[in-house]
Design a protein around this motif. Structure first.
Motif, short mmCIF file in Angstrom:
data_model
loop_
_atom_site.label_atom_id
_atom_site.label_comp_id
_atom_site.label_asym_id
_atom_site.label_seq_id
_atom_site.Cartn_x
_atom_site.Cartn_y
_atom_site.Cartn_z
N GLU A 193 0.81 -1.21 0.00
CA GLU A 193 0.00 0.00 0.00
C GLU A 193 0.85 1.27 0.00
OE1 GLU A 193 -2.88 1.23 -0.33
OE2 GLU A 193 -3.89 -0.68 -0.66
N THR A 219 -0.42 4.33 2.19
CA THR A 219 -0.34 4.41 3.65
C THR A 219 1.03 4.02 4.20
OG1 THR A 219 -1.26 2.20 3.73
CG2 THR A 219 -2.79 4.00 4.05
N SER A 220 1.97 3.71 3.31
CA SER A 220 3.25 3.23 3.81
C SER A 220 4.23 4.34 4.16
CB SER A 220 3.90 2.30 2.78
OG SER A 220 3.18 1.11 2.71
N LEU A 221 3.91 5.56 3.76
CA LEU A 221 4.76 6.69 4.14
C LEU A 221 4.08 7.46 5.25
CD1 LEU A 221 5.74 7.84 0.56
CD2 LEU A 221 7.36 7.09 2.29
#
Lengths: 336, 330
Positions: free
Chosen positions: B100, B103-105
Motif C-alpha cells: 500500500e 499508507t506506507s509513508l
C-alpha cells in the motif's frame, strides 16, 4: 499556514460577539437594581435616577449593549462596585497567577500522561500496561480537594518539604514585572526566588494536573495503539531505526491530534475551574477573584471575570486548531 | 553458481491465538542468490507475506513465534539475532517495500525527512550529505521534479509514492529487496513502470529481489525463479520457463488454467474448486488434497515431501514422485 490562521481568526469574530451577548444578557437577567445596590436603601428616587443616568441604565437595552461592546473593544472591562477600581487594571495579576498554575499543571499532566500512555502501549497487556492504566483510573477518580488536602498534610505538614500555600515566601516580596513569578524570577536571574516559586507551585500544580494527566494517559494509549498498527510504522521499523524514534517520532506525532484536543479542553477547564485548588492552597488566582466577587455581589467583576475566562477558553481552542494544522500538513489543505 | 544471499530452511512460523494455533508458515525452504529475482506466488493467506515479514524480523511476537528452522542472511541466522542486530541489518543490507504506497509513508513528515532518516539510521553523515543522496536516489527512481524532498506524501500520487518507497529501500544499496505485492494497489500502466524500475535497479545495483505476488503475469515478466506456496508450504519451485510450460503440481496447474487468455473463447474462467483450508484445521495429508482433481488415497493420509521431479524443479506431489520412480525402473 498564514491563510489558514487568518481564516481561523476571522471565524473568531462571530464567536466572540455571541459570547459577549450571552454574558451581557445573563448579567442583565439577574434580578435586582444595580442603582439600589450602589446607593443603598435610603436613596431618594431622584438620586436613583441620577445614578441610572450616570451608568447609562436609563437607555434602551440594545444601546447599553453597544456601549458595553464599545468599552470592551477599548479594553475597558468596567469598574468594580466594591473597590471602585478599574477591573481591567485589577484582574491582570489574578489571571497571571491562574495561568502560571494552569500551565505548570498541564505541563506535569502532559509529561506524565503521555509517557504513562506510551508505557502501556509499548508493552500492551503486560503488568506495565495494567499498572499504568490503574494509575490513570485512580487519577480520574480522585477528588481534587481531597488530593490537595492530603498533599498539604503529608508534604507540607508532616514532612515539611513544601510550603502549604501562597505563591512566594512573604519575606521575598518583590516588584512584579509580568506577574508570572517563574518568568519574573528568570528575568531577575534570581535562582533562590525561582526555587521558592517552584516549591510553592508544585503541590497545587500536582493537585490540579492529576485529572488531566489521567485523561491524557488514557487518550494517549488508545490513540497510540491505533497508530502502532499503521503501515508507516511498519515502514519505519523496516528502515532499521531505533524503537525510540519509531515510538516518539513516527507514532506519537500521528497520535497527537486526539491528545491535543483533550489537552486544549482540559487547559480551558483548569483556567476556569481552579477555584477549589486555589482556595485550598490560598492561590491568588482568577477563580478566587470571581468567587470573592460573587460573595460581595460585585456584578461588573463577575461579568468581566466570566467574559475573560470565556475569551481565554476560545483562544486556547484557537491555538489548538492552529497546532493541528502545524502537526498535520493535510489539515490546512482539507479546509480550502 | 553464485552465493546465496538468503537461505530459509525448514521455517515454521506459528501464531498462537485464543482460538488455536495457526501454522502460517509450516516448513518452508527458500533460497535466493546474489542478484536473482525470485517470485513467491500464492493465494491470499497462504503465508507469503508472513514469510517476508519473518525475514525482516517484523512479525509481532507474540502472537507470532518462529518454532523451528532458520533464516540465514549473508551467513547470519536471523532467527537467533537480537533486536539490535536485526535493526542493523534492516534498511541497510535488506530492505522492504509494501503493498500500500498510499499508507506506507508517514503522512506528517516530508519525503526528504523520511529518506534522510533512512540514510542516517545506518550511516554517519551530515544532513546535507544525506539529502544529496536522497535527491540522487529520487532521480534514479524517476522523480526528477525539484522540491519533492520538501513535499508531504499526500501531495504525491500512488505511483510516485511507490517510487519514493523504492528509493527509500534502495538508498543504502541493500543486497536484498523484499517487495510485497508492490504493484497490486496501482493502475496497470503504473504497474508496468514500477516493475520496469525494479528490474533496472536489479541490473544496476545487483540487488536480489524477492517479489511476492499473486499475479502470475508479473512473475512471468520479472522472475528468474518462481516458488509457489500453498497453505504455508512450498508446493513447487522451478524457473519461469518450466513453470509456465510444464507445471507439475496440480495447484500450479490450476493457477495457470485460471489465467484468461486472449485467443480463447470461454463462457467462464476456470477456478480451482473448493476453498483454502481452515488455518486452524489443516488436512492431515497433502494440504491441497481436498481441492485436487487428481487426488489419490495416499494424498489424504501422508504429507508428500518436496522432491525433485527433474534438475532444478521440485514439487510436493505424489503424482510425479510415482512417475519418477517409473522412470527410475525403466
Amino acid at each position: 499556514m498564514l491563510a489558514y490562521t487568518a481564516r481561523r481568526l476571522l471565524m473568531l469574530i462571530p464567536v466572540l460577539l455571541g459570547m459577549s451577548l450571552i454574558v451581557f444578557a445573563v448579567v442583565h437577567a439577574i434580578p435586582g437594581d444595580p442603582a439600589k445596590t450602589i446607593a443603598g436603601d435610603k436613596a431618594t428616587p431622584e438620586q436613583l435616577q441620577e445614578i441610572r443616568k450616570n451608568l447609562g441604565l436609563d437607555q434602551p437595552v440594545y444601546i447599553q449593549y453597544f456601549k458595553y461592546l464599545q468599552a470592551l473593544l477599548q479594553g475597558d472591562l468596567g469598574t468594580s462596585l466594591v473597590n471602585k477600581t478599574k477591573i481591567s487594571e485589577e484582574i491582570g495579576p489574578f489571571l497571571a497567577a491562574t495561568a502560571e498554575l494552569s500551565f505548570v499543571a498541564i505541563a506535569i499532566a502532559l509529561f506524565f500522561g503521555i509517557n504513562l500512555g506510551i508505557l502501556s502501549t509499548w508493552r500492551q497487556n503486560s503488568w506495565l500496561d495494567y499498572g499504568s492504566m490503574f494509575i490513570a483510573l485512580i487519577g480520574v477518580s480522585i477528588p481534587i480537594f481531597w488530593l490537595g488536602l492530603m498533599e498539604q498534610w503529608l508534604f507540607a505538614q508532616e514532612l515539611g518539604w513544601f510550603p502549604s500555600n501562597g505563591r512566594l515566601d512573604p519575606r521575598m516580596e518583590y516588584e512584579p514585572i509580568t506577574y508570572f513569578y517563574i518568568i519574573d524570577a528568570l528575568l531577575f536571574g534570581d535562582m533562590a526566588m525561582l526555587g521558592d516559586v517552584l516549591k510553592h507551585i508544585l503541590l497545587p500544580a500536582i493537585a490540579l494536573g492529576t485529572i488531566p494527566m489521567a485523561i491524557i494517559a488514557r487518550m494517549t494509549r488508545s490513540s497510540m495503539l491505533e497508530v502502532m498498527r499503521s503501515d508507516y510504522v511498519r515502514t519505519a521499523r523496516a528502515k532499521g531505526i531505533s524503537e525510540f524514534l519509531v515510538i516518539y517520532k513516527h507514532t506519537l506525532k500521528n497520535a497527537m491530534i486526539p491528545i491535543l484536543t483533550v489537552v486544549g479542553l482540559q487547559l480551558g477547564l483548569l483556567l476556569g475551574g481552579a477555584v477549589l485548588t486555589e482556595t485550598i492552597f490560598s492561590w491568588p488566582g482568577v477563580g478566587r477573584y470571581i468567587y470573592d466577587a460573587i460573595n460581595s455581589r460585585d456584578y461588573p467583576v463577575i461579568q468581566s471575570g466570566i467574559l475573560v475566562l470565556a475569551f481565554i477558553f476560545v483562544m486556547i481552542n484557537l491555538i489548538v486548531d492552529l497546532l493541528y494544522a502545524w502537526i498535520d500538513p493535510r489539515i490546512q489543505y482539507g479546509k480550502e | 553458481m553464485t552465493q546465496p544471499v538468503l537461505e530459509i530452511q525448514h521455517l515454521k512460523l506459528h501464531f498462537f491465538t485464543d482460538k488455536g494455533v495457526v501454522k502460517a508458515v509450516d516448513g518452508l525452504d527458500l533460497t535466493i542468490r546474489e542478484g536473482e529475482i525470485v517470485g513467491l506466488v500464492g493465494e491470499s493467506g497462504c503465508g507469503k507475506s508472513v514469510t517476508s515479514l519473518a525475514v525482516m524480523g517484523l512479525v509481532p511476537q507474540p502472537p507470532g513465534k518462529i518454532v523451528d528452522g532458520s533464516i540465514r542472511f549473508q551467513g547470519t541466522d536471523l532467527t537467533k539475532a537480537s533486536q539490535r542486530e536485526l535493526r542493523q541489518i534492516r534498511g541497510k543490507d535488506m530492505a522492504m517495500i509494501f503493498q500500500e504506497p498510499m499508507t506506507s509513508l508517514n503522512p506528517l513528515f516530508t519525503i526528504g525527512n523520511q529518506l534522510i532518516e533512512a540514510v542516517r539510521a545506518h550511516r554517519s553523515c551530515s544532513k546535507a550529505e544525506a539529502r544529496e543522496l536522497a535527491r540522487e536516489m529520487l532521480e534514479k527512481v524517476g522523480i526528477a521534479r525539484k522540491g519533492v524532498l520538501d513535499e508531504y506524501p499526500h501531495q504525491l500520487s500512488g505511483g510516485m509514492r511507490q517510487r519514493v518507497m523504492i528509493a527509500m529501500a534502495m538508498i543504502l544499496n541493500p543486497r536484498l529487496l523484499i517487495a510485497d505485492e508492490p504493484t497490486t494497489a496501482l493502475d496497470v500502466t503504473i504497474q508496468a513502470q514500477i516493475l520496469e524500475l525494479m528490474q533496472r535497479l536489479n541490473e544496476e545495483f545487483g540487488t536480489a529481489i524477492l517479489l511476492i505476488t499473486h499475479d502470475l503475469g508479473v512473475v512471468a515478466e520479472m522472475c528468474d525463479r518462481i516458488v509457489v506456496m500453498y497453505a504455508g508450504q512450498v508446493v513447487e519451485e522451478t524457473d519461469r520457463y518450466r513453470l509456465f510450460r510444464q507445471p507439475r503440481h496440480p495447484y500450479t496447474q490450476g493457477l495457470l488454467l485460471s489465467i484468461p487468455k486472449l485467443d480463447e473463447q470461454k463462457e467462464r474462467l476456470y477456478a480451482i474448486p473448493g476453498q483454502v483450508p481452515n488455518p486452524y484445521q489443516m488436512p492431515a495429508g497433502c494440504r491441497f488434497a481436498p481441492r485436487c482433481t487428481q487426488v489419490m488415497d495416499v494424498c489424504r493420509q501422508t504429507v508428500p515431501p518436496l522432491a525433485p521431479v527433474e534438475q532444478g524443479h521440485v514439487s510436493r506431489c505424489f503424482l510425479h514422485q510415482k512417475e519418477e520412480s517409473h522412470h527410475g525402473t525403466d
